[in-house]
Write a protein that holds these residues in place. Structure first.
Motif: not given
Lengths: 194, 194, 194, 194
Positions: A111-116, A122-132, B164-169
DNA sequence: CCCTAACCGAGACGGTACGTCGTGTCTTCTG
DNA sequence: CAGAAGACACGACGTACCGTCTCGGTTAGGG
């Protein structure tokens, strides 16, 4: 300033109900009818807000709490990462959130909508926080100037997800420590690296 | 010794049909009714062989081809891993197999039978094959005696699944190389580790 | 005395819209929502005036035109009845009014309010008009003193409704003439009645 | 010879259930869901047999009993007609059948399928039976050679339906007698007919 | 001429029922 | 006599209207 608007009440009631039901019977057996019935709400009232069960569920899960997965900054990057990874493992790989999070990721697979939405919310904010946090550490000289922050993040996250989603092995504190040691002490192929 | 038995024919016909349909409409919209109808088979004939859509689908996907993901041994462990990871990325992260594999993992998130079967029939053999190749390399002195083979496998696999599963990069050759370099050259945080 | 009040405008707009929609899609598929939407009116504004779709429809149909079914008095009772019956058949058994009238009667079968209103507002006045004309004829000696006016009316009306509602046979001028002849010339079973 | 077929059982169960419900709540409030639920049957099982509530209802009503409205032949045509008309009035204009029959006719007003089926399965046979009895009477000389049988039938039936469907006046034995007398003794406009 | 109460459009709301689809089981009949 | 064909009970889907109920935005009349 004044009372919450009527429609907002319903939105929250529905999400809370959906979450409760999901915790009871699992996402797969969650039905819009049951949510509507238990929430004391017409089905249209749900469909007016979410186009599908999947997006309601996503909203219900992601809106239900503050994750508490923000990075602290004690000055020790390894300790801070260890702390957050432990909290993430406790939260996302254990009931009650573990199964819901797994279902969310499962749904995202077709489900691309859910994935997006999952990525964005969730994923991107969390990623950004870690990277910061990693960036700060690098600027403080705790990490080499050419340290690959993005890759480091994926090397820390990937194995955790691998265990959560694929092999279903437990994610212990010891495992997190092994991962951190490998990443920061180097995993040299030869006894004396460099 | 003689011709394949009649029931075997049906088993394969059904799996092939299921696979075809899954490729056309996706696993989510796959229905037992449609499989039975297109295969020219009664629904009971399917249920007699598989207890659920999920396990039929799993069987159909995993039986459909030899993965070709066995490890070569050219004597160069890094080159060999690079080769297999590239082939895996090509196969499992791209159509037509990528979506099916994603769906399989998605289904495994709430279906213990599928999770177990997927592990047993695909993940574990693949893991064992990689570990065997790594073990040989360690015995040949290409890897340090205390090199953590299990962890190494997860550090190589985890990030690929994460993408593959999370970020789809996309999982590019360059990314695989970055991973391998990090693992084998060490990711020392400071210029002079230890 | 001055211009029509605002609310009256709405009442008429709504009835006209209801009638238009009924002519387009039929009473069965007529919906309050559609009437409100097309009339550019809130649903409450309709419900404030009519308690149900049925009564709005009845009002819309019965208010929409003067029937033109009043009895003339040319001095010839048979000719006058013939005239009115023909006009009634033309009006009530043919599009566009025929289907609406049929639907009205259909609705009356399970809706006492509609049945009562239909009787009071259409059937009874029409009946009274016919009976008045018959009474004049009797007083003029065109009909026997013991001529059963009520029954005569029902013998003239009943068969028309029977054809309209039950057998759906056409109501021709010839049929009306047969009816009138039977009623006024007598339908003696034997060559020499009594 | 052997037991009734399974599918026939369901057909009858459904019709009987529909009839029961219609008697309880009326045709207007009858729902396919309620029929299915009470009959212990899936909705599809109903829709497989009848395309709509209307046709199920029609079938349920018309199949539920033998009307018992066949014409006797005592040799006296007036007495025989009187007998059948009385039985018809008792059956069709009184609970429990009256309301159902009215609803059926009501539905027929906007549903051509129902109208056609009602005509074919009830009205026409009943008409044919009456006409056959009248024909015998004419052949026996009880009716004049030029007696208009078709019209007579409509003059007898029409007023009954008019009272049933339109004015809802009671259909008494006395009214039936008035009708018969008018038809057979003649309703001469002048004191001394012919 | 402004104020204010009534009225209105718009449409959200809790419900009920619709007609369809797919599930997994069960029957029937045929090759 | 196994299997195709598909009927079956069930549950959920997403839609359409029902009749009621907010919600603001006029709107006209009385002060």
């Amino acid at each position: 300033m004044n009372a919450r608007r009527r429609s907002d009440d319903r939105t929250e009631t529905i999400m809370r109900t959906a979450l409760d039901l999901a915790l009871e019977v699992g996402y797969a057996k969650l039905s819009m009818e049951a949510v509507a019935a238990r929430a004391g709400v017409g089905k249209d009232t749900i469909y007016r807000r979410w186009p599908s069960k999947a997006l309601l569920f996503l909203d219900a899960v992601l809106s239900s709490r503050n994750t508490g997965l923000e990075h602290p900054d004690t000055g020790d990057i390894v300790a801070d990462l260890r702390e957050v990874m432990s909290r993430a493992a406790d939260l996302l790989a254990r009931p009650p959130w573990g199964p819901l999070y797994q279902d969310l990721i499962g749904e995202a697979q077709h489900n691309p909508d859910v994935a997006a939405a999952l990525n964005q919310r969730f994923i991107q904010p969390q990623t950004a926080d870690t990277l910061a946090r990693l960036k700060v550490a690098k600027e403080q000289g705790q990490l080499a100037p050419d340290f690959d922050l993005d890759l480091a993040f994926e090397i820390l996250s990937g194995p955790l997800y691998f265990r959560l989603l694929i092999t279903q092995q437990p994610i212990t504190q010891a495992y997190i420590d092994r991962l951190l040691r490998a990443l920061f002490a180097g995993m040299a192929p030869e006894p004396h690296p460099r």
